[in-house]
Design an enzyme around this catalytic site. Structure first.
Site, PDB file in Angstrom:
ATOM      1  N   SER A 136      -4.338  -8.113  62.750  1.00  0.00           N
ATOM      2  CA  SER A 136      -4.856  -8.801  61.557  1.00  0.00           C
ATOM      3  C   SER A 136      -6.051  -9.654  61.932  1.00  0.00           C
ATOM      4  O   SER A 136      -6.159 -10.111  63.076  1.00  0.00           O
ATOM      5  CB  SER A 136      -3.764  -9.704  60.973  1.00  0.00           C
ATOM      6  OG  SER A 136      -4.274 -10.505  59.945  1.00  0.00           O
ATOM      7  N   TYR A 149       2.379 -16.764  62.850  1.00  0.00           N
ATOM      8  CA  TYR A 149       1.863 -15.447  62.452  1.00  0.00           C
ATOM      9  C   TYR A 149       0.531 -15.151  63.156  1.00  0.00           C
ATOM     10  O   TYR A 149       0.337 -14.070  63.732  1.00  0.00           O
ATOM     11  CB  TYR A 149       1.693 -15.380  60.932  1.00  0.00           C
ATOM     12  CG  TYR A 149       1.134 -14.053  60.459  1.00  0.00           C
ATOM     13  CD1 TYR A 149       1.897 -12.898  60.535  1.00  0.00           C
ATOM     14  CD2 TYR A 149      -0.169 -13.957  59.965  1.00  0.00           C
ATOM     15  CE1 TYR A 149       1.382 -11.674  60.117  1.00  0.00           C
ATOM     16  CE2 TYR A 149      -0.688 -12.743  59.536  1.00  0.00           C
ATOM     17  CZ  TYR A 149       0.088 -11.599  59.624  1.00  0.00           C
ATOM     18  OH  TYR A 149      -0.424 -10.391  59.221  1.00  0.00           O
TER      19      TYR A 149
HETATM   20  N1  LIG Z   1      -1.564  -7.562  53.528  1.00  0.00           N
HETATM   21  C1  LIG Z   1      -2.410  -8.216  54.291  1.00  0.00           C
HETATM   22  O1  LIG Z   1      -3.232  -9.010  53.806  1.00  0.00           O
HETATM   23  C2  LIG Z   1      -2.434  -7.939  55.773  1.00  0.00           C
HETATM   24  C3  LIG Z   1      -3.605  -8.264  56.481  1.00  0.00           C
HETATM   25  C4  LIG Z   1      -3.640  -8.014  57.850  1.00  0.00           C
HETATM   26  C5  LIG Z   1      -2.562  -7.470  58.490  1.00  0.00           C
HETATM   27  N2  LIG Z   1      -1.417  -7.177  57.788  1.00  0.00           N
HETATM   28  C6  LIG Z   1      -0.296  -6.601  58.534  1.00  0.00           C
HETATM   29  O2  LIG Z   1      -0.052  -5.315  58.014  1.00  0.00           O
HETATM   30  C7  LIG Z   1       1.290  -4.940  58.307  1.00  0.00           C
HETATM   31  C8  LIG Z   1       1.922  -4.378  57.047  1.00  0.00           C
HETATM   32  O3  LIG Z   1       2.026  -5.414  56.079  1.00  0.00           O
HETATM   33  P1  LIG Z   1       1.736  -5.141  54.542  1.00  0.00           P
HETATM   34  O4  LIG Z   1       0.523  -5.892  54.176  1.00  0.00           O
HETATM   35  O5  LIG Z   1       1.820  -3.707  54.248  1.00  0.00           O
HETATM   36  O6  LIG Z   1       2.967  -5.972  53.894  1.00  0.00           O
HETATM   37  P2  LIG Z   1       4.258  -5.486  53.125  1.00  0.00           P
HETATM   38  O7  LIG Z   1       3.896  -4.716  51.916  1.00  0.00           O
HETATM   39  O8  LIG Z   1       5.095  -6.731  52.967  1.00  0.00           O
HETATM   40  O9  LIG Z   1       4.977  -4.487  54.181  1.00  0.00           O
HETATM   41  C9  LIG Z   1       5.653  -4.982  55.311  1.00  0.00           C
HETATM   42  C10 LIG Z   1       6.529  -3.880  55.881  1.00  0.00           C
HETATM   43  O10 LIG Z   1       7.225  -4.408  57.025  1.00  0.00           O
HETATM   44  C11 LIG Z   1       8.586  -4.058  56.929  1.00  0.00           C
HETATM   45  N3  LIG Z   1       9.436  -5.042  57.574  1.00  0.00           N
HETATM   46  C12 LIG Z   1       9.423  -6.390  57.405  1.00  0.00           C
HETATM   47  N4  LIG Z   1      10.446  -6.960  58.069  1.00  0.00           N
HETATM   48  C13 LIG Z   1      11.112  -5.930  58.678  1.00  0.00           C
HETATM   49  C14 LIG Z   1      12.287  -5.875  59.480  1.00  0.00           C
HETATM   50  N5  LIG Z   1      13.018  -6.972  59.769  1.00  0.00           N
HETATM   51  N6  LIG Z   1      12.695  -4.665  59.939  1.00  0.00           N
HETATM   52  C15 LIG Z   1      12.020  -3.535  59.622  1.00  0.00           C
HETATM   53  N7  LIG Z   1      10.912  -3.538  58.849  1.00  0.00           N
HETATM   54  C16 LIG Z   1      10.482  -4.719  58.372  1.00  0.00           C
HETATM   55  C17 LIG Z   1       8.871  -4.029  55.421  1.00  0.00           C
HETATM   56  O11 LIG Z   1       9.972  -3.183  55.141  1.00  0.00           O
HETATM   57  P3  LIG Z   1      11.417  -3.663  54.616  1.00  0.00           P
HETATM   58  O12 LIG Z   1      11.247  -4.951  53.882  1.00  0.00           O
HETATM   59  O13 LIG Z   1      11.883  -2.529  53.755  1.00  0.00           O
HETATM   60  O14 LIG Z   1      12.223  -3.791  55.870  1.00  0.00           O
HETATM   61  C18 LIG Z   1       7.585  -3.407  54.885  1.00  0.00           C
HETATM   62  O15 LIG Z   1       7.672  -2.010  54.913  1.00  0.00           O
HETATM   63  C19 LIG Z   1       1.988  -6.197  58.838  1.00  0.00           C
HETATM   64  O16 LIG Z   1       2.069  -6.114  60.238  1.00  0.00           O
HETATM   65  C20 LIG Z   1       1.036  -7.315  58.438  1.00  0.00           C
HETATM   66  O17 LIG Z   1       1.122  -8.403  59.309  1.00  0.00           O
HETATM   67  C21 LIG Z   1      -1.341  -7.395  56.445  1.00  0.00           C
END
Ligand SMILES: NC(=O)c1ccc[n+]([C@@H]2O[C@H](COP(=O)([O-])OP(=O)(O)OC[C@H]3O[C@@H](n4cnc5c(N)ncnc54)[C@H](OP(=O)(O)O)[C@@H]3O)[C@@H](O)[C@H]2O)c1
Length: 255
Positions: A136, A149
């Protein structure tokens, strides 16, 4: 041969699943919400004709990475891609953070990602595959208000860079992907929208840049999504520590 995708029930991970399926790759999808994974799997089998295996797992469980690798091996699936997208953040001052949530966040963002990268690495190298770790822009500098984070994402970036260097001669493509704010469930889970610094983009923008990088012979070690975020990353690397902290604190709401 299949691509393993963590965090495939939502957001960026689900997007990677759709794009890899469009390209004809079989998939292994994991996350906690099994019904979402099954719905995505049913859709991709029907619309893309690929094999999709669903293996639900809670990555806060320290045994989960090894169990996931064993479950994949038991099914006779060879792994040619790994996308570590599972992750979450917590919007709070460090002093107010909850111990159990900190431990869970580090287990998912750092420990599980590390162990999964390592356990699948021999197969990824053998198949000259791809390893994508979702980091990120939050890892480009310390992040007051999201201290744990931000630190976890700095770890993801530097770990992935080191793996890239260690595997350079193997043909494996290694990428730390650093999106900025992206429209997913992330901010709801983190508990605040205040740190959505700058314009947020749709998941497709992140995927377009990710796959453009992956289509190069060597995509890595790091790709930051969006020109503005790349400028912010450069600032984070070259500015004096106190200045970059002051700017980061203002950007996320004055912590
Ligand atoms: N959105 C942003 O602005 C952004 C920016 C930069 C980086 N990121 C990174 O991108 C990645 C994906 O995030 P996203 O934005 O797609 O958010 P999201 O829609 O909240 O997706 C997060 C995913 O992580 C899984 N997860 C969370 N806790 C977990 C656990 N205990 N065990 C297994 N799976 C788990 C969730 O699945 P379940 O809840 O079904 O387990 C979900 O599929 C993350 O690493 C995040 O840090 C996001």
């Amino acid at each position: 041969m299949a691509v393993v995708i963590t965090g495939a029930s939502s957001g960026i991970g689900a997007g990677f699943a759709r794009r890899f399926a469009e390209r004809g790759h079989d998939l292994v999808l994991t996350a906690r919400r099994a019904e979402r994974l099954e719905a995505l799997a049913t859709d991709l089998r029907a619309t893309r004709g690929v094999d999709v295996t669903v293996i639900p797992a809670d990555l806060t469980d320290p045994a989960a990475p090894a169990a996931l690798a064993a479950a994949v091996a038991e099914r006779g699936i060879r792994v040619t891609g790994l996308v570590n997208s599972a992750g979450f953040g917590t919007a709070a001052r460090f002093a107010d953070e909850d111990d159990a949530r900190i431990a869970a966040e580090l287990q998912v963002n750092v420990v599980a990602l590390t162990l999964l990268s390592r356990v699948f690495l021999p197969q990824l190298i053998e198949t000259r595959g791809v390893l994508v770790n979702i980091s990120s822009t939050a890892g480009h500098q310390p992040l007051p208000g999201l201290a744990v984070y931000g630190a976890s994402k700095t770890y993801v970036t530097t770990l992935t860079e080191a793996i890239w260097q260690e595997t350079r001669s193997t043909g494996l493509r290694v990428l730390a992907l650093c999106p900025g704010p992206t429209e997913t469930e992330f901010f709801e889970v983190a508990g605040s929208e205040t740190f959505k610094v700058g314009r947020s983009v749709g998941v497709d923008v992140v995927l377009d840049e990710a796959f453009a990088a992956l289509d190069r012979r060597d995509p890595g070690p790091v790709h930051t999504v969006g020109a503005g975020n790349r400028a912010q990353g450069l600032f984070g690397r070259i500015s004096p520590r106190r200045l970059r902290l002051w700017v980061a604190a203002r950007a996320v709401g004055g912590h």
